[in-house]
Design an enzyme around this catalytic site. Structure first.
Site, mmCIF file in Angstrom:
data_model
loop_
_atom_site.group_PDB
_atom_site.id
_atom_site.type_symbol
_atom_site.label_atom_id
_atom_site.label_comp_id
_atom_site.label_asym_id
_atom_site.label_seq_id
_atom_site.Cartn_x
_atom_site.Cartn_y
_atom_site.Cartn_z
ATOM 1 N N SER A 127 -0.008 2.566 17.349
ATOM 2 C CA SER A 127 -0.913 3.094 16.430
ATOM 3 C C SER A 127 -1.978 2.028 15.865
ATOM 4 C CB SER A 127 -0.300 3.286 14.974
ATOM 5 O OG SER A 127 -1.102 3.541 13.954
ATOM 6 N N TYR B 156 5.061 1.485 8.054
ATOM 7 C CA TYR B 156 4.801 2.323 9.393
ATOM 8 C C TYR B 156 4.054 1.333 10.443
ATOM 9 C CZ TYR B 156 2.138 5.289 12.629
ATOM 10 O OH TYR B 156 1.720 5.915 13.565
#
Length: 336
Positions: free
Chosen positions: A130, A157
């Site tokens: 990501s 995350y």
């Protein structure tokens, strides 16, 4: 006959699109997904239903963190290539649900690594990372480069995604199977995720509800259309690193757009105006994302084709079609 490609997260946004593209080019696909309720499971089931008439697709409803089940599936299915896209997504959700990220992102990634290293004649593991791993940094003229250090994640995350990259680097060195980590930048388009801003804004605008604009509207994102993302995934899958190779590649549009500009483009696409409530930045969010995609371009010829206005028009058309029945009674102010 070529071995099947295992696609984890096949009921998810990117996994669904990737599996279909693989089938389009004649591959057989084994899809895996737990179909949890992080967002509307009905949308995930609807994505899965699109595979009903597609030969070459087999689906398994499994938790990727079940290491034994994943190892058996890879072994018994003769899998030699994996596109690992399943994960617990969402920056803000990680604030209140940290252990979901421990299981899905960390234990799940480790299970795929173990399954890969024990597979016979294994060829390539491509996995989702990501843009969040870059942290909250200033947006320069050239974009975020894979060569920059990624040592300051601002959300759990992001930290789990960076941990996955480090685990993969370790496994590539220890066991010699090739891997590619892909840092995705704000993927959008038809069949997208309802927790993403463009999707949730559309739902609220169509209902006539106000939208909450975080960061006072000053954030910017490198919005990347789903078809362009899949181009990059398959290009990376087909270009295998050497034995023991592990590389990190950005996939983005490389044209960041301000949040308020995105909202204006979305309003035009759906033909309705938004009532905006400005909110401060949320914990875990970053100010801007901007992908330097020069490495992916050099490797695969990757070049994004769909700009934001066209992409949001396509999304709006899909949204109207998919949610037609529930929209019949919706009345909202028309865009002047």
């Amino acid at each position: 006959m070529a071995s099947p490609v295992l696609v984890t997260g096949a009921a998810g946004f990117i996994g669904h699109a990737t599996a279909h593209r693989l089938l389009d080019r004649g591959e057989s696909v084994i899809g895996v997904d737990i179909v949890n309720d992080y967002y509307d499971p009905a949308l995930k089931e609807a994505r899965l239903a699109t595979f009903a008439d597609r030969p070459g697709f087999a689906f398994h409803r499994l938790d990727i963190a079940d290491a034994g089940a994943m190892a058996a599936l890879v072994r018994d299915g003769g899998v030699r290539r994996i596109v690992h896209l399943a994960a617990q997504a969402g920056v803000r959700y990680s604030i209140d649900n940290p252990f979901a990220y421990e299981r899905s992102n960390l234990a799940g990634h480790l299970a795929l690594l173990e399954a890969s290293r024990h597979a016979r004649d294994f060829e390539h593991l491509v996995y989702a990372s990501s843009s969040s791993v870059y942290g909250d940094r200033a947006m320069g003229e050239e974009g975020f480069s894979e060569d920059e250090p990624s040592v300051d994640p601002v959300s759990l995350y992001a930290a789990t995604k960076r941990a996955c990259e480090l685990m993969s680097q370790s496994y590539a060195g220890l066991y010699g199977f090739p891997q590619t980590g892909l840092r995705f930048f704000t993927v959008y388009g038809p069949w997208g995720r309802p927790d993403m801003a463009y999707f949730s804004f559309t739902q609220k605008i169509m209902r006539g509800d106000p939208i909450e604009v975080y960061g006072e509207g000053k954030m910017a994102r490198d919005f990347t259309y789903i078809d362009d993302i899949v181009d990059g995934i398959l290009g990376a899958l087909d270009n295998v690193p050497g034995k023991g190779g592990h590389r990190i590649l950005n996939i983005g549009d490389s044209h960041p757009v301000g949040l308020m500009d995105m909202i204006e483009t979305l309003e035009r696409a759906i033909g309705r105006s938004a009532t905006k409530i400005m909110r401060p930045m949320q914990p875990g969010d970053v100010t801007a994302t901007f992908a330097d995609v020069s490495k992916l371009h050099a490797l695969t010829g990757y070049r994004p084709k769909v700009m934001l206005e066209e992409g949001l028009n396509r999304f709006a058309a899909w949204y109207r079609g998919h949610y037609a029945a529930s929209m019949e009674a919706v009345q909202a102010p028309q865009l002047a």
